[in-house]
Design a protein around this motif. Structure first.
Motif, PDB file in Angstrom:
ATOM      1  N   LYS A 150       0.926 -38.441 -32.806  1.00 61.28           N
ATOM      2  CA  LYS A 150       2.224 -38.137 -33.422  1.00 61.28           C
ATOM      3  C   LYS A 150       2.092 -38.015 -34.934  1.00 61.28           C
ATOM      4  CE  LYS A 150       6.631 -37.374 -33.251  1.00 61.28           C
ATOM      5  NZ  LYS A 150       7.143 -36.115 -32.659  1.00 61.28           N
ATOM      6  N   GLU A 151       1.298 -38.881 -35.520  1.00 59.12           N
ATOM      7  CA  GLU A 151       1.076 -38.797 -36.973  1.00 59.12           C
ATOM      8  C   GLU A 151       0.397 -37.481 -37.342  1.00 59.12           C
ATOM      9  OE1 GLU A 151       0.579 -43.518 -38.216  1.00 59.12           O
ATOM     10  OE2 GLU A 151      -1.104 -42.411 -37.319  1.00 59.12           O
ATOM     11  N   ASP A 162       5.656 -47.385 -44.407  1.00 54.21           N
ATOM     12  CA  ASP A 162       5.907 -46.809 -43.096  1.00 54.21           C
ATOM     13  C   ASP A 162       5.479 -45.349 -43.131  1.00 54.21           C
ATOM     14  OD1 ASP A 162       6.881 -45.781 -40.724  1.00 54.21           O
ATOM     15  OD2 ASP A 162       8.630 -47.104 -40.712  1.00 54.21           O
ATOM     16  N   LEU A 163       4.258 -45.070 -42.708  1.00 55.52           N
ATOM     17  CA  LEU A 163       3.706 -43.721 -42.794  1.00 55.52           C
ATOM     18  C   LEU A 163       4.485 -42.753 -41.917  1.00 55.52           C
ATOM     19  CD1 LEU A 163       1.547 -41.834 -43.892  1.00 55.52           C
ATOM     20  CD2 LEU A 163       0.022 -42.607 -42.053  1.00 55.52           C
ATOM     21  N   MET A 164       4.831 -43.163 -40.705  1.00 50.41           N
ATOM     22  CA  MET A 164       5.564 -42.286 -39.795  1.00 50.41           C
ATOM     23  C   MET A 164       6.912 -41.879 -40.389  1.00 50.41           C
ATOM     24  SD  MET A 164       4.077 -41.427 -36.927  1.00 50.41           S
ATOM     25  CE  MET A 164       5.394 -41.182 -35.744  1.00 50.41           C
ATOM     26  N   GLU A 165       7.629 -42.839 -40.946  1.00 49.07           N
ATOM     27  CA  GLU A 165       8.936 -42.539 -41.516  1.00 49.07           C
ATOM     28  C   GLU A 165       8.797 -41.616 -42.725  1.00 49.07           C
ATOM     29  OE1 GLU A 165      12.778 -42.062 -41.855  1.00 49.07           O
ATOM     30  OE2 GLU A 165      11.805 -43.131 -40.198  1.00 49.07           O
TER      31      GLU A 165
END
Length: 279
Positions: free
Chosen positions: A185-186, A247-250
């Motif tokens: 996802k990333e 928060d890398l995903m956010e």
């Protein structure tokens, strides 16, 4: 432009007389040092440590000191070296262009044919284009042996000097030795962000913002002197965000959404975002 070197480009028994020109120039606003309190110009002088006399540039030689002995090398000594006397740019091999590490690249030069007939020049140019190869050449310039890449730019042969392999430092960073797990996802979000910024590179679309702002500052000070209000001239300084992303995903999601919004606003809902000019 003024030629900085004249000689011959050679590959095999083919001899191509050429003139060498610097391909770039500095666009920075010229500044010099002054005494802040009174504006007096600060100048540097070459002073001999033994007699305290200011030495004219024409009387300055080079020297090597091994800790016990000093060997003085005059301009005549250096000019007598066989490599320095050579007027040849020798092609030593033709390599796939993608094998050149960008870190090796240094100063670029233009080559102009220096002959009544440019046929040999044109032959080498066409050969490089058709074979999709880069010629690695060796020559001497300004008291140094140079390695360079010979390539084609439009109708002109160009030289770009190369650093020697032992001049590239080893990048050894402990943090990169640690294993890192990256999710699908990333990677998907990161690729979407790249797609949002995708464009064909146009160097004319970018400007040196610092030099533009420096010229604005100089013009403002010429008009208003020390009474200049920098906030009025440039606007209020924006607070810069920084620090490590927690928060890398956010952060990826927010970046992709912002890019999509900008792309829609910039192109009426379609196409790529407008390219931001930056230094």
């Amino acid at each position: 432009m003024r030629a900085i070197w004249k000689g011959a480009l050679t590959f095999g028994l083919v001899n191509v007389p050429v003139k060498v020109y610097a391909a770039t120039e500095d666009h920075d606003v010229p500044l010099h040092q002054v005494h802040e309190s009174d504006g007096g110009r600060i100048r540097y002088q070459r002073v001999c440590e033994l007699d305290g006399e200011v030495v004219p540039y024409a009387d300055i030689a080079r020297a090597y000191d091994d800790g016990e002995h000093t060997v003085v090398l005059t301009k005549e000594d250096l000019a007598s070296l066989p490599a320095e006397r050579s007027r040849e740019i020798e092609v030593v091999e033709f390599v796939p262009s993608d094998q050149l590490d960008p870190l090796l690249l240094e100063s670029p030069y233009f080559l102009e044919p220096d002959s009544t007939s440019p046929k040999a020049y044109a032959l080498l140019r066409e050969t490089l284009q058709r074979t999709d190869r880069t010629a690695i050449v060796r020559f001497s310039l300004r008291q140094k042996t140079r390695l360079a890449a010979l390539r084609v730019r439009g109708d002109v042969l160009t030289l770009q000097t190369l650093r020697w392999a032992d001049e590239i430092r080893e990048a050894a960073f402990p943090a990169l030795d640690e294993p890192v797990k990256i999710s699908d996802k990333e990677l998907e979000l990161s690729a979407a962000l790249v797609d949002g910024f995708a464009a064909d590179f146009d160097p004319d679309a970018f400007t040196d913002e610092y030099q533009e702002e420096l010229r604005t500052l100089i013009d403002a000070k010429l008009r208003k002197g020390e009474a200049i209000d920098t906030a009025e001239t440039f606007g209020e300084a924006e607070e810069q965000s920084g620090g490590e992303v927690i928060d890398l995903m956010e952060a990826l999601r927010a970046s992709v959404e912002r890019t999509r919004t900008q792309r829609g606003a910039g192109d009426g809902g379609e196409g790529r975002p407008k390219k931001k000019k930056r230094a």
